[in-house]
Design a protein around this motif. Structure first.
Motif, short mmCIF file in Angstrom:
data_model
loop_
_atom_site.label_atom_id
_atom_site.label_comp_id
_atom_site.label_asym_id
_atom_site.label_seq_id
_atom_site.Cartn_x
_atom_site.Cartn_y
_atom_site.Cartn_z
N THR A 1 35.21 29.56 42.45
CA THR A 1 35.28 30.58 42.20
C THR A 1 36.03 31.03 40.78
N SER A 2 36.36 29.81 40.35
CA SER A 2 37.02 29.59 39.09
C SER A 2 36.03 28.89 38.01
N PRO A 3 35.51 29.59 37.06
CA PRO A 3 34.62 28.56 36.11
C PRO A 3 35.57 27.58 35.44
N ALA A 4 36.73 27.56 35.19
CA ALA A 4 37.63 26.57 34.73
C ALA A 4 37.66 25.55 35.37
N ARG A 5 37.82 25.83 36.90
CA ARG A 5 38.03 24.77 37.84
C ARG A 5 36.59 24.12 38.14
N MET A 6 35.56 24.93 38.03
CA MET A 6 34.27 24.32 38.10
C MET A 6 33.99 23.10 37.30
N ALA B 1 29.08 23.29 28.89
CA ALA B 1 28.93 24.18 27.88
C ALA B 1 28.35 25.38 28.57
N ASP B 2 27.65 25.44 29.43
CA ASP B 2 27.37 26.64 30.29
C ASP B 2 28.46 27.33 30.97
N LEU B 3 29.12 26.49 31.69
CA LEU B 3 30.37 26.91 32.30
C LEU B 3 31.69 27.52 31.49
N GLN B 4 31.47 26.97 30.12
CA GLN B 4 32.47 27.59 29.15
C GLN B 4 31.88 28.85 28.62
N GLU C 1 32.60 31.23 31.31
CA GLU C 1 34.17 31.65 31.30
C GLU C 1 34.45 32.85 30.26
N ASP C 2 33.82 32.49 29.10
CA ASP C 2 34.26 33.40 27.81
C ASP C 2 33.65 34.86 28.27
N SER C 3 32.29 34.83 28.69
CA SER C 3 31.78 36.26 29.12
C SER C 3 32.60 36.69 30.28
N ILE C 4 33.26 36.42 31.14
CA ILE C 4 33.80 36.80 32.01
C ILE C 4 35.30 37.46 31.52
N HIS C 5 35.90 36.45 30.51
CA HIS C 5 37.11 37.00 29.87
C HIS C 5 36.74 38.32 29.13
N THR D 1 41.00 34.17 44.98
CA THR D 1 42.29 33.99 44.43
C THR D 1 42.34 33.26 42.99
N TYR D 2 41.35 32.05 42.94
CA TYR D 2 41.37 31.43 41.77
C TYR D 2 40.81 32.21 40.49
N PHE D 3 39.80 33.06 40.96
CA PHE D 3 39.27 33.91 39.76
C PHE D 3 40.26 34.77 39.26
N ALA D 4 40.89 35.51 40.42
CA ALA D 4 41.91 36.25 39.90
C ALA D 4 43.18 35.73 39.17
#
Length: 295
Positions: free
Chosen positions: A144-149, A180-183, A186-190, A209-212
């Motif tokens: 659930t975390s794009p960074a960890r994905m 690149a797509d995951l980044q 992540e940027d869109s969610i920020h 939890t990780y998303f939060a």
């Protein structure tokens, strides 16, 4: 009755696999072709694996839509099919995986098992056991975390490159496009949640939890140690929702929603259906962020 049959079915599968001499990569996929088969635990892993592996592979998922990866029990047919896979990708700490992985290794000794959360710093304190035998271990919901994905994608790519060196260059190209797509996700969610106030949300099972953590949000869970909340706990949750100005309650299809509906009624919050286990991983993550942005 079903539970008593499980050990018998398990050994029956093991015997059938032994005597039939199944080969890891010889099974045809559901289109009748000879594409090698990759097995994954959950649909978000299928989403990311297909993007890295490409069209030359068929990816199958153990836990079907609408089932909980905490408690799912595989069918004997699934156990037979696993033996014919090129590789099995797991998250690593899902309740389903903790219960069944050792048995899978016994019935599929030739199949490499890859823990895709390898190298990711896990959050402590998630419930994995049953109500009568709780086990507080690490939270498994890293996808659930794009960074960890990104780390998950890199682990998948590394395993595929090792197993199929002839296509390693293509796997790496696919990985770069995926990262690149995951980044971008992540940027869109920020952009959607960084300036959010209030920053708290309620959810039945603590899947986000990780998303939060990534986005500075506060996740409040209805479920406690794998059990429904008591009346006293419900009162405290209602009070906490009001204190934290919670405006959104997320509910997942594999869990009972009655308590969430009760809290929503008492607090005037919005009840929103989400599916963090969806194959449409990117859209689901963006939907969660858009919901919080609009609250």
């Amino acid at each position: 009755m079903q539970m008593r049959l499980l050990p018998f079915l398990f050994y029956l599968v093991a015997c059938l696999c032994f005597f039939t001499g199944c080969k890891p990569s010889g099974r045809t996929d559901n289109k009748g072709t000879q594409r090698p088969v990759i097995t994954v635990s959950i649909e978000p892993l299928r989403y990311i694996t297909e993007r890295i592996a490409g069209d030359g592979f068929h990816v199958e998922t153990f836990v079907p839509k609408g089932s909980s990866p905490e408690t799912y029990e595989p069918t004997p047919e699934q156990m037979m099919k696993l033996r014919q896979s090129l590789v099995y990708f797991t998250i690593g700490d899902l309740g389903f995986e903790r219960t069944w992985t050792d048995r899978f290794r016994q019935t599929s000794p030739e199949v490499p098992f890859v823990r895709t959360s390898e190298g990711i710093k896990l959050i402590e304190g998630h419930h994995h056991g049953t109500p009568d035998k709780p086990e507080n271990e690490t939270d498994p919901h890293v996808w659930t975390s794009p960074a960890r994905m990104k780390a998950i994608a890199q682990n998948i790519c590394a395993a595929l490159c090792k197993l199929d060196t002839a296509h390693a260059r293509q796997f790496r190209r696919n990985l770069q496009q995926t990262l690149a797509d995951l980044q971008a996700t992540e940027d869109s969610i920020h952009t959607l949640v960084d300036s959010l106030h209030p920053k708290a949300f309620l959810i039945y099972h603590p899947t986000l939890t990780y998303f939060a953590q990534d986005y500075g949000l506060t996740q409040i869970a209805i479920e406690t140690d794998g059990k429904e909340p008591s009346p006293a706990q419900l009162v405290r949750l209602i009070r906490l929702c009001k204190e934290k100005q919670v405006r959104t309650i997320f509910v997942q299809q594999e869990f009972d929603r009655r308590n969430a509906e009760l809290i929503a009624k008492e607090t005037g919050t919005h009840l929103v259906d989400i599916n963090p286990l969806s194959y449409e991983w990117k859209e689901e993550m963006l939907k969660i962020a858009r919901t919080l942005h609009a609250q």
